[in-house]
Design a protein around this motif. Structure first.
Motif, PDB file in Angstrom:
ATOM      1  N   ILE A 147       0.871  -1.173   0.000  1.00  9.06           N
ATOM      2  CA  ILE A 147       0.000   0.000   0.000  1.00  9.06           C
ATOM      3  C   ILE A 147       0.909   1.223   0.000  1.00  9.06           C
ATOM      4  O   ILE A 147       1.997   1.207   0.572  1.00  9.06           O
ATOM      5  CB  ILE A 147      -0.995   0.013   1.177  1.00  9.06           C
ATOM      6  CG1 ILE A 147      -0.280  -0.017   2.532  1.00  9.06           C
ATOM      7  CG2 ILE A 147      -1.986  -1.142   1.056  1.00  9.06           C
ATOM      8  CD1 ILE A 147      -1.206   0.143   3.734  1.00  9.06           C
ATOM      9  N   GLN A 148       0.452   2.269  -0.677  1.00  4.59           N
ATOM     10  CA  GLN A 148       1.244   3.491  -0.784  1.00  4.59           C
ATOM     11  C   GLN A 148       0.349   4.681  -0.496  1.00  4.59           C
ATOM     12  O   GLN A 148      -0.723   4.810  -1.070  1.00  4.59           O
ATOM     13  CB  GLN A 148       1.840   3.609  -2.187  1.00  4.59           C
ATOM     14  CG  GLN A 148       2.691   4.839  -2.376  1.00  4.59           C
ATOM     15  CD  GLN A 148       3.193   4.968  -3.801  1.00  4.59           C
ATOM     16  OE1 GLN A 148       2.478   4.683  -4.746  1.00  4.59           O
ATOM     17  NE2 GLN A 148       4.427   5.397  -3.942  1.00  4.59           N
ATOM     18  N   MET A 149       0.806   5.538   0.405  1.00  2.00           N
ATOM     19  CA  MET A 149       0.047   6.712   0.790  1.00  2.00           C
ATOM     20  C   MET A 149       0.909   7.958   0.646  1.00  2.00           C
ATOM     21  O   MET A 149       2.008   8.019   1.197  1.00  2.00           O
ATOM     22  CB  MET A 149      -0.424   6.605   2.247  1.00  2.00           C
ATOM     23  CG  MET A 149      -1.433   5.508   2.468  1.00  2.00           C
ATOM     24  SD  MET A 149      -0.865   3.947   3.189  1.00  2.00           S
ATOM     25  CE  MET A 149       0.820   4.042   3.513  1.00  2.00           C
ATOM     26  N   ASP A 150       0.398   8.943  -0.088  1.00  6.51           N
ATOM     27  CA  ASP A 150       1.143  10.192  -0.269  1.00  6.51           C
ATOM     28  C   ASP A 150       1.478  10.857   1.055  1.00  6.51           C
ATOM     29  O   ASP A 150       2.548  11.421   1.211  1.00  6.51           O
ATOM     30  CB  ASP A 150       0.346  11.168  -1.143  1.00  6.51           C
ATOM     31  CG  ASP A 150       0.336  10.763  -2.601  1.00  6.51           C
ATOM     32  OD1 ASP A 150       1.237   9.995  -3.011  1.00  6.51           O
ATOM     33  OD2 ASP A 150      -0.572  11.201  -3.334  1.00  6.51           O
ATOM     34  N   GLN A 151       0.561  10.763   2.024  1.00  7.85           N
ATOM     35  CA  GLN A 151       0.779  11.444   3.304  1.00  7.85           C
ATOM     36  C   GLN A 151       1.942  10.865   4.103  1.00  7.85           C
ATOM     37  O   GLN A 151       2.400  11.475   5.059  1.00  7.85           O
ATOM     38  CB  GLN A 151      -0.501  11.471   4.154  1.00  7.85           C
ATOM     39  CG  GLN A 151      -0.966  10.123   4.672  1.00  7.85           C
ATOM     40  CD  GLN A 151      -1.981   9.441   3.781  1.00  7.85           C
ATOM     41  OE1 GLN A 151      -1.952   9.586   2.569  1.00  7.85           O
ATOM     42  NE2 GLN A 151      -2.897   8.684   4.382  1.00  7.85           N
ATOM     43  N   LYS A 153       4.880   9.835   2.481  1.00 11.38           N
ATOM     44  CA  LYS A 153       6.096   9.913   1.666  1.00 11.38           C
ATOM     45  C   LYS A 153       7.222  10.682   2.349  1.00 11.38           C
ATOM     46  O   LYS A 153       8.383  10.437   2.075  1.00 11.38           O
ATOM     47  CB  LYS A 153       5.792  10.497   0.292  1.00 11.38           C
ATOM     48  CG  LYS A 153       5.105   9.500  -0.618  1.00 11.38           C
ATOM     49  CD  LYS A 153       4.923  10.028  -2.014  1.00 11.38           C
ATOM     50  CE  LYS A 153       4.289   8.959  -2.891  1.00 11.38           C
ATOM     51  NZ  LYS A 153       4.081   9.424  -4.254  1.00 11.38           N
ATOM     52  N   ILE A 175      -8.206   0.577   3.308  1.00  8.89           N
ATOM     53  CA  ILE A 175      -6.963   0.737   2.539  1.00  8.89           C
ATOM     54  C   ILE A 175      -7.131   0.482   1.046  1.00  8.89           C
ATOM     55  O   ILE A 175      -6.161   0.559   0.291  1.00  8.89           O
ATOM     56  CB  ILE A 175      -5.841  -0.180   3.080  1.00  8.89           C
ATOM     57  CG1 ILE A 175      -6.222  -1.659   2.927  1.00  8.89           C
ATOM     58  CG2 ILE A 175      -5.486   0.174   4.496  1.00  8.89           C
ATOM     59  CD1 ILE A 175      -5.058  -2.603   3.120  1.00  8.89           C
ATOM     60  N   GLN A 177      -8.096   2.122  -1.461  1.00  7.04           N
ATOM     61  CA  GLN A 177      -7.590   3.158  -2.373  1.00  7.04           C
ATOM     62  C   GLN A 177      -6.064   3.264  -2.366  1.00  7.04           C
ATOM     63  O   GLN A 177      -5.486   3.899  -3.230  1.00  7.04           O
ATOM     64  CB  GLN A 177      -8.211   4.524  -2.044  1.00  7.04           C
ATOM     65  CG  GLN A 177      -7.731   5.156  -0.745  1.00  7.04           C
ATOM     66  CD  GLN A 177      -8.552   4.747   0.471  1.00  7.04           C
ATOM     67  OE1 GLN A 177      -9.169   3.688   0.513  1.00  7.04           O
ATOM     68  NE2 GLN A 177      -8.557   5.599   1.486  1.00  7.04           N
ATOM     69  N   TYR A 178      -5.398   2.608  -1.412  1.00  8.66           N
ATOM     70  CA  TYR A 178      -3.938   2.692  -1.311  1.00  8.66           C
ATOM     71  C   TYR A 178      -3.227   1.464  -1.889  1.00  8.66           C
ATOM     72  O   TYR A 178      -2.003   1.442  -1.961  1.00  8.66           O
ATOM     73  CB  TYR A 178      -3.510   2.840   0.150  1.00  8.66           C
ATOM     74  CG  TYR A 178      -4.116   4.025   0.853  1.00  8.66           C
ATOM     75  CD1 TYR A 178      -3.978   5.308   0.347  1.00  8.66           C
ATOM     76  CD2 TYR A 178      -4.817   3.862   2.045  1.00  8.66           C
ATOM     77  CE1 TYR A 178      -4.537   6.400   0.997  1.00  8.66           C
ATOM     78  CE2 TYR A 178      -5.362   4.939   2.706  1.00  8.66           C
ATOM     79  CZ  TYR A 178      -5.225   6.202   2.178  1.00  8.66           C
ATOM     80  OH  TYR A 178      -5.769   7.279   2.821  1.00  8.66           O
TER      81      TYR A 178
END
Length: 199
Positions: A147-151, A153, A175, A177-178
């Motif tokens: 999972i990857q979340m911009d918040q 980074k 999750i 959407q991530y």
């Protein structure tokens, strides 16, 4: 016996010397004109823990680098990646980089065992992999979803975390959407720091 003034002087010199190890401009930190150099790290730990609490059930297990703040704030069973509270890892040999300088030697931060921590313990959530060891961890992440979340980074390489695929202790609706990849390790390649991963 040493006078109180001498003891106070030694204490102040020690405080200054320990802070100089972190930053040669330590006076603003000592005099509280700037926040501690550890503030950013503590914010990272808090955000990871609160996110973990949001996306997991109370029965979930977490594998954490920061095995103090993450279990405290997430209120989840947490395994210690660096082995300070894992007797198997604590008794293993240290990973020492012979090219690293002495200032980079960090006792308590040089033991890990992904075969044990991921392969045997199978945590539901892995918020981060210890810095510089992604390639070593990759073979054990085949059963994990990326999972990857911009918040995240600014705190985690690429904002990436790993959740155990199919775990009933993950709140998948939180999750969805991530999700980047159901099979993060199909190529066996590490995700390079600074590389953007698109779903």
């Amino acid at each position: 016996p040493l006078s109180h003034a001498v003891l106070l002087g030694l204490a102040l010199i020690s405080l200054l010397n320990f802070n100089v190890l972190l930053d040669f401009n330590s006076i603003p930190y000592i005099t509280l004109q700037k926040p501690s150099v550890f503030v950013t790290g503590q914010e990272k730990i808090l955000r990871i823990a609160l996110f973990a609490k949001q996306i997991t059930t109370p029965q979930a297990t977490i594998l954490a680098v920061a095995a103090g703040g993450v279990p405290y704030f997430s209120e989840r069973t947490t395994y210690d990646l660096l082995g300070k509270s894992d007797s198997l890892i604590a008794h293993e040999l240290m990973h020492i980089d012979p090219t690293a300088s002495l200032i980079d030697f960090r006792p308590g931060h040089n033991k890990w065992d992904y075969a044990h921590s991921i392969g045997d313990l199978k945590p539901d959530l892995i918020p981060e992999i210890w810095q510089g060891t992604q390639a070593e961890a990759d073979p054990y992440l085949k059963d994990y979803t990326v999972i990857q979340m911009d918040q995240f980074k600014q705190w985690l390489p690429n904002g990436v975390m790993y959740v155990r695929t199919g775990s009933p202790n993950i709140r998948w609706d939180q999750i969805q959407q991530y999700i980047v990849s159901q099979n993060p390790n199909q190529t066996g390649a590490a995700i390079p720091i600074g590389t953007s991963i698109e779903p």
